[in-house]
Design a protein around this motif. Structure first.
Motif, short mmCIF file in Angstrom:
data_model
loop_
_atom_site.label_atom_id
_atom_site.label_comp_id
_atom_site.label_asym_id
_atom_site.label_seq_id
_atom_site.Cartn_x
_atom_site.Cartn_y
_atom_site.Cartn_z
N ASN A 318 0.82 -1.21 0.00
CA ASN A 318 0.00 0.00 0.00
C ASN A 318 0.86 1.27 0.00
N ARG A 319 0.19 2.41 -0.08
CA ARG A 319 0.90 3.69 -0.18
C ARG A 319 1.74 3.97 1.07
N ARG A 320 1.25 3.52 2.21
CA ARG A 320 1.97 3.76 3.46
C ARG A 320 3.37 3.15 3.42
N ALA A 321 3.49 1.94 2.82
CA ALA A 321 4.78 1.25 2.78
C ALA A 321 5.65 1.73 1.64
N LEU A 322 5.07 2.43 0.66
CA LEU A 322 5.84 2.84 -0.51
C LEU A 322 7.03 3.73 -0.12
N CYS A 342 10.84 4.40 -11.68
CA CYS A 342 9.54 4.49 -11.02
C CYS A 342 8.47 4.61 -12.10
N VAL A 343 7.50 3.69 -12.08
CA VAL A 343 6.42 3.67 -13.06
C VAL A 343 5.12 4.03 -12.35
N MET A 344 4.45 5.08 -12.79
CA MET A 344 3.15 5.45 -12.22
C MET A 344 2.08 5.19 -13.27
N ILE A 345 1.03 4.46 -12.86
CA ILE A 345 -0.01 4.02 -13.79
C ILE A 345 -1.37 4.49 -13.26
N ASP A 346 -2.20 4.96 -14.17
CA ASP A 346 -3.56 5.39 -13.81
C ASP A 346 -4.54 4.74 -14.78
N ILE A 347 -5.63 4.15 -14.21
CA ILE A 347 -6.67 3.57 -15.07
C ILE A 347 -7.52 4.70 -15.61
N ASP A 348 -7.58 4.81 -16.94
CA ASP A 348 -8.29 5.92 -17.58
C ASP A 348 -9.80 5.84 -17.33
N LEU A 366 -10.03 -3.26 -10.46
CA LEU A 366 -8.81 -2.99 -9.71
C LEU A 366 -8.08 -4.28 -9.34
N ILE A 367 -8.84 -5.28 -8.92
CA ILE A 367 -8.25 -6.57 -8.55
C ILE A 367 -7.65 -7.24 -9.79
N GLY A 387 -3.27 4.44 -4.59
CA GLY A 387 -4.51 5.03 -4.08
C GLY A 387 -5.54 5.11 -5.19
N GLY A 388 -6.81 4.79 -4.86
CA GLY A 388 -7.86 4.85 -5.89
C GLY A 388 -7.51 3.95 -7.05
N GLU A 389 -7.43 4.55 -8.27
CA GLU A 389 -7.11 3.78 -9.48
C GLU A 389 -5.66 3.95 -9.90
N GLU A 390 -4.81 4.49 -9.00
CA GLU A 390 -3.40 4.71 -9.33
C GLU A 390 -2.52 3.61 -8.74
N PHE A 391 -1.52 3.19 -9.54
CA PHE A 391 -0.58 2.15 -9.14
C PHE A 391 0.85 2.64 -9.40
N VAL A 392 1.79 2.14 -8.61
CA VAL A 392 3.21 2.44 -8.80
C VAL A 392 3.98 1.13 -8.88
#
Length: 469
Positions: A318-322, A342-348, A366-367, A387-392
């Motif tokens: 999760n974001r807390r551990a990032l 670092c790759v940041m991905i967002d679901i359109d 998301l799953i 967070g939300g629909e964003e992934f790293v």
């Protein structure tokens, strides 16, 4: 440690006399051997157990007095009982022989009954000394073992130490720890001195009736002669000649046994072994409990830590551990002069998906997308739900060209995958921002993350469903 047949060595150049005396001693329950000269005496004593030496003072070459003096100079033999024989009157040689350390002086010829009585006296005194010495050695060994097992060892490490040290202390080939409850059909061997690699072996307890009986009774069981003991009737176990089973309890419940065995050619186990092993196990049980409690506490802490650092929906970091993971990877790249992407991905259009198809469908997407990233993940990569629909995704030791290949592959996988319900799939697109460390625009982890986010916004503003770096 078990009592053995007394070993008597005869040193006499009269071989006929030595053979006759050897036969007489064997007929009276002793093991006897003979040497005809003293040249190899010290070498013999160094490799073979001797409980009593019968030494003729009238030897050719190096006489008996010189040999007696040489024996007493050796610390390993300074208390070996030595009975000297002499054809001279005892009054002439007793003072010198006793002064050099002889235990007794017997004149030739001698009466058989008197000689046997003197031998019994010397062996009795030697046995008492040997028992005291054995107790001292056992106490010292017990202290050593306890010092070793009371450290911060994991249970598997502790088990290995115990079987190795007990087997060495008793000079037996096989010592194992077996966990089982009374009445159980199977048990688990967690450590065995004869196989240090063994950690968790399931065994059928019907093959080990001594273990079953000890577990049921809760008392130590000593089998001195396995081949003739009724306990082994119908059980094929030809390699065991004697055995000792010592049950132990943990947290007030019978938990298992220490299982000691000897084989062909080994001294049989006896009461001295029972006393020593019992003392070790009584002390070791507390160490085992402590070690298991520590391991359970560590496991509980690890479960709590993982729960605190895991996204409950996708199972990703999760974001807390990032923050800590990113900091560690940047430090590693700096230390070893490598690169990190670092790759940041967002679901359109994810908000629209939720509005049209519902939040349940959004969660399913998301799953599914998290599973897609997990399938593309290398062992060193770190996949995060930001967070939300964003992934790293953190890609250690991956530069710009490798990052672009990764982004293209993810875009391709998404375009060929079905999301949502298989009966009514939902079209999904993604936008990706890439940033690679080191970069003059990203001096640390937070700056690297911000740079990837800016590139993600560029991908969105350029039409989505693409990557930018």
């Amino acid at each position: 440690m078990a009592p053995l047949t007394p070993q008597i060595l005869i040193l006499d150049d009269d071989q006929t006399f030595a053979r006759t005396l050897s036969r007489l001693l064997r007929e009276n329950g002793y093991d006897a051997a003979a040497l005809s000269n003293g040249d190899g005496l010290l070498e013999y004593l160094a490799v073979r157990p001797v409980d009593l030496l019968i030494l003729d003072l009238s030897l050719p070459g190096r006489d008996g007095f010189a040999l007696l003096e040489a024996i007493r100079r050796e610390p390993a033999h300074d208390d070996l009982p030595v009975m000297v024989l002499s054809a001279s009157p005892p009054s002439e040689i007793s003072e010198r022989a006793l002064g050099l350390g002889a235990s007794d002086v017997v004149g030739k010829p001698f009466r058989i009954r008197e000689l046997l009585a003197r031998i019994r006296t010397q062996l009795r005194a030697g046995q008492q000394l040997n028992r005291a010495r054995a107790e001292t050695r056992a106490q010292a060994l017990l202290v050593e073992i306890l010092r070793e097992v009371t450290g911060d060892l994991r249970p598997d490490q502790l088990f290995q130490v115990l079987v190795r040290r007990v087997a060495a202390g008793l000079r037996i080939p096989r010592c194992s720890i077996l966990f089982a409850r009374p009445g159980a059909e199977r048990g688990t061997v967690v450590a065995a001195s004869e196989n240090p690699m063994l950690q968790s072996l399931l065994v059928d307890l019907s093959r080990y009736p001594e273990v079953q009986r000890a577990l049921q009774s809760g008392e130590a069981l000593l089998v001195r002669e396995a081949q003739s003991d009724p306990l082994y009737e119908g059980v094929s176990n030809p390699s065991t000649t004697s055995s000792l089973v010592l049950p132990f309890s943990l947290r007030g419940e019978r938990a298992g046994v220490f299982f000691l065995r000897t084989g062909e050619g080994d001294p049989p186990l006896g009461e001295a072994d029972v006393r020593f092993a019992t003392r070790v196990i009584e002390a070791a049980a507390a160490a085992i409990e402590k070690s298991q409690e520590m391991e359970e506490a560590l496991k509980s802490e690890e479960v709590e830590r993982q729960a605190a650092e895991t996204d409950p929906l996708t199972g990703l970091v999760n974001r807390r551990a990032l923050g800590s993971r990113l900091r560690q990877e940047v430090e590693r790249a700096t230390r070893y002069g490598t690169v990190l992407t670092c790759v940041m991905i967002d679901i359109d259009h994810f908000k629209a998906i939720n509005e049209v198809h519902g939040e349940e469908a959004g969660d399913r997407i998301l799953i599914q997308f998290a599973d897609l990233l997990r399938r593309e993940q290398r062992a060193v990569d770190i996949v995060v739900r930001y967070g939300g629909e964003e992934f790293v995704v953190l890609l250690p030791e991956t530069g710009s060209s490798g990052a672009r290949l990764f982004a293209e592959r993810i875009l391709r996988r998404v375009s060929h995958s079905s999301f949502g319900d298989l009966a009514a799939p939902i079209p999904v697109g993604i936008s990706i921002g890439l940033a690679t460390f080191p970069d003059e625009r990203a001096a640390d982890g937070e700056a690297l993350l911000r740079l990837a986010d800016r590139n993600l916004l560029r991908a969105k503003s350029d039409g989505r469903n693409r990557y930018r770096d």
